[in-house]
Design a protein around this motif. Sequence first.
Motif, short mmCIF file in Angstrom:
data_model
loop_
_atom_site.label_atom_id
_atom_site.label_comp_id
_atom_site.label_asym_id
_atom_site.label_seq_id
_atom_site.Cartn_x
_atom_site.Cartn_y
_atom_site.Cartn_z
N GLN A 23 0.84 -1.21 0.00
CA GLN A 23 0.00 0.00 0.00
C GLN A 23 0.88 1.27 0.00
O GLN A 23 0.61 2.23 -0.73
CB GLN A 23 -0.93 -0.02 1.22
CG GLN A 23 -2.02 -1.07 1.12
CD GLN A 23 -2.92 -1.05 2.34
OE1 GLN A 23 -2.55 -0.51 3.39
NE2 GLN A 23 -4.11 -1.61 2.19
N ARG A 24 1.92 1.22 0.83
CA ARG A 24 2.83 2.38 0.87
C ARG A 24 3.54 2.56 -0.47
O ARG A 24 3.77 3.68 -0.94
CB ARG A 24 3.86 2.20 1.99
CG ARG A 24 3.27 2.30 3.39
CD ARG A 24 4.37 2.51 4.43
NE ARG A 24 5.43 1.50 4.34
CZ ARG A 24 5.41 0.37 5.01
NH1 ARG A 24 4.36 0.09 5.80
NH2 ARG A 24 6.40 -0.49 4.90
N PHE A 25 3.93 1.40 -1.06
CA PHE A 25 4.63 1.46 -2.34
C PHE A 25 3.75 2.07 -3.43
O PHE A 25 4.20 2.88 -4.24
CB PHE A 25 5.06 0.04 -2.74
CG PHE A 25 5.76 -0.02 -4.06
CD1 PHE A 25 5.09 -0.43 -5.21
CD2 PHE A 25 7.09 0.38 -4.17
CE1 PHE A 25 5.75 -0.47 -6.42
CE2 PHE A 25 7.74 0.34 -5.39
CZ PHE A 25 7.07 -0.10 -6.52
N GLN A 26 2.51 1.70 -3.44
CA GLN A 26 1.59 2.25 -4.43
C GLN A 26 1.42 3.77 -4.23
O GLN A 26 1.44 4.55 -5.21
CB GLN A 26 0.23 1.55 -4.34
CG GLN A 26 0.27 0.10 -4.82
CD GLN A 26 -1.05 -0.59 -4.61
OE1 GLN A 26 -1.91 -0.08 -3.89
NE2 GLN A 26 -1.20 -1.75 -5.23
N ALA A 27 1.29 4.13 -2.98
CA ALA A 27 1.15 5.58 -2.71
C ALA A 27 2.42 6.33 -3.09
O ALA A 27 2.39 7.44 -3.66
CB ALA A 27 0.82 5.79 -1.23
N PHE A 28 3.54 5.66 -2.78
CA PHE A 28 4.83 6.27 -3.10
C PHE A 28 5.00 6.43 -4.62
O PHE A 28 5.48 7.45 -5.12
CB PHE A 28 5.95 5.40 -2.52
CG PHE A 28 7.33 5.92 -2.79
CD1 PHE A 28 8.09 5.40 -3.84
CD2 PHE A 28 7.87 6.94 -2.03
CE1 PHE A 28 9.36 5.88 -4.08
CE2 PHE A 28 9.14 7.42 -2.27
CZ PHE A 28 9.90 6.90 -3.30
N LEU A 50 14.12 2.53 -4.69
CA LEU A 50 13.08 1.50 -4.70
C LEU A 50 13.66 0.14 -5.05
O LEU A 50 13.24 -0.90 -4.49
CB LEU A 50 11.98 1.89 -5.69
CG LEU A 50 11.07 3.04 -5.26
CD1 LEU A 50 10.11 3.41 -6.39
CD2 LEU A 50 10.30 2.68 -4.01
N GLU A 51 14.59 0.11 -6.00
CA GLU A 51 15.22 -1.17 -6.35
C GLU A 51 15.95 -1.78 -5.15
O GLU A 51 15.90 -2.99 -4.91
CB GLU A 51 16.18 -0.95 -7.51
CG GLU A 51 15.47 -0.69 -8.84
CD GLU A 51 16.44 -0.40 -9.97
OE1 GLU A 51 17.65 -0.21 -9.66
OE2 GLU A 51 16.02 -0.38 -11.13
N LYS A 52 16.64 -0.88 -4.44
CA LYS A 52 17.31 -1.37 -3.23
C LYS A 52 16.29 -1.91 -2.22
O LYS A 52 16.51 -2.92 -1.57
CB LYS A 52 18.13 -0.24 -2.60
CG LYS A 52 19.35 0.16 -3.42
CD LYS A 52 20.11 1.28 -2.70
CE LYS A 52 21.32 1.72 -3.50
NZ LYS A 52 22.08 2.81 -2.84
N ARG A 53 15.21 -1.14 -2.13
CA ARG A 53 14.17 -1.55 -1.19
C ARG A 53 13.55 -2.88 -1.59
O ARG A 53 13.28 -3.75 -0.76
CB ARG A 53 13.09 -0.47 -1.13
CG ARG A 53 11.96 -0.75 -0.16
CD ARG A 53 12.48 -0.89 1.25
NE ARG A 53 11.38 -1.08 2.19
CZ ARG A 53 11.53 -1.50 3.44
NH1 ARG A 53 12.76 -1.76 3.89
NH2 ARG A 53 10.49 -1.64 4.24
N VAL A 54 13.36 -3.03 -2.91
CA VAL A 54 12.80 -4.30 -3.41
C VAL A 54 13.75 -5.45 -3.10
O VAL A 54 13.32 -6.54 -2.68
CB VAL A 54 12.53 -4.19 -4.92
CG1 VAL A 54 12.24 -5.57 -5.51
CG2 VAL A 54 11.38 -3.25 -5.19
N LYS A 55 15.06 -5.22 -3.37
CA LYS A 55 16.03 -6.27 -3.06
C LYS A 55 16.01 -6.63 -1.58
O LYS A 55 16.09 -7.80 -1.20
CB LYS A 55 17.42 -5.83 -3.47
CG LYS A 55 17.61 -5.74 -4.99
CD LYS A 55 19.04 -5.30 -5.33
CE LYS A 55 19.22 -5.22 -6.85
NZ LYS A 55 20.59 -4.78 -7.23
N SER A 56 15.91 -5.57 -0.77
CA SER A 56 15.85 -5.81 0.67
C SER A 56 14.62 -6.62 1.04
O SER A 56 14.67 -7.55 1.85
CB SER A 56 15.86 -4.48 1.40
OG SER A 56 15.72 -4.68 2.79
#
Length: 231
Positions: A23-28, A50-56
């Motif tokens: 939900q936060r990602f969509q809002a972001f 975001l890519e880093k966040r996705v990897k994390s």
Amino acid sequence: MSVSASAIQEFDAVRKEMHEFIQRFQAFSLQHRSNISTTKSQHVNKVKELEKRVKSLQVEITATNEKVEKTETLITQSIRGLQTKQEKVDALTNQSESRKAAKVQLQKDVDSMRKEVGELEEAFNNTHAALGKQASKDSEELTKFEQYLGLRIEAVDIDLLKFKFVNVDPVDVDREVWCELSVAEQDYKIGLTNPSLPKDVVLRIQKELNSHGELVAFLQAMRQALRVQLS
């Protein structure tokens, strides 16, 4: 079971966190799409973040999946453990039922043997009473045998009697002849004789004695057999 419940709660928490993150990602994403036209560099930086966040998150998801697998393994092991315990309980239950059945059968056998013992005791008492009556009846006849026929009775052992006769041998009236009679068992059994009698004669007299139980008749038959043997 408490470990499994804790793992399930942890899984639910992670799933909730993932949902919140989406939900936060969509809002972001919506927020930053509106700013792409103004600042391209910012968009690139944000994409990288975001890519880093996705990897994390992928790392976190992998770790979470491993936790889920471990939890499932624990649950499977617990279920197998319960099944094994249930099998043991069932086996013990079957053993208990078998022992109960064996106990019932054993009690029936004991009751049957007690009944048989009671019947044997009754038969023994009846036989003992009959022998007592016969002994009383034979007492007078035995006295006559001792006085007029030269009979003497000796106890060789606790269950073995020896009957000695004189005035049997026509050549030597003082010659002593004898026979042994065992009373150790329910049936009488003739032992040694002097002189020795043929086996068939001994068996015939023994059978007659066990049939009628009259001691006087036995002594008469034995004295006659010994006389014949000396002839």
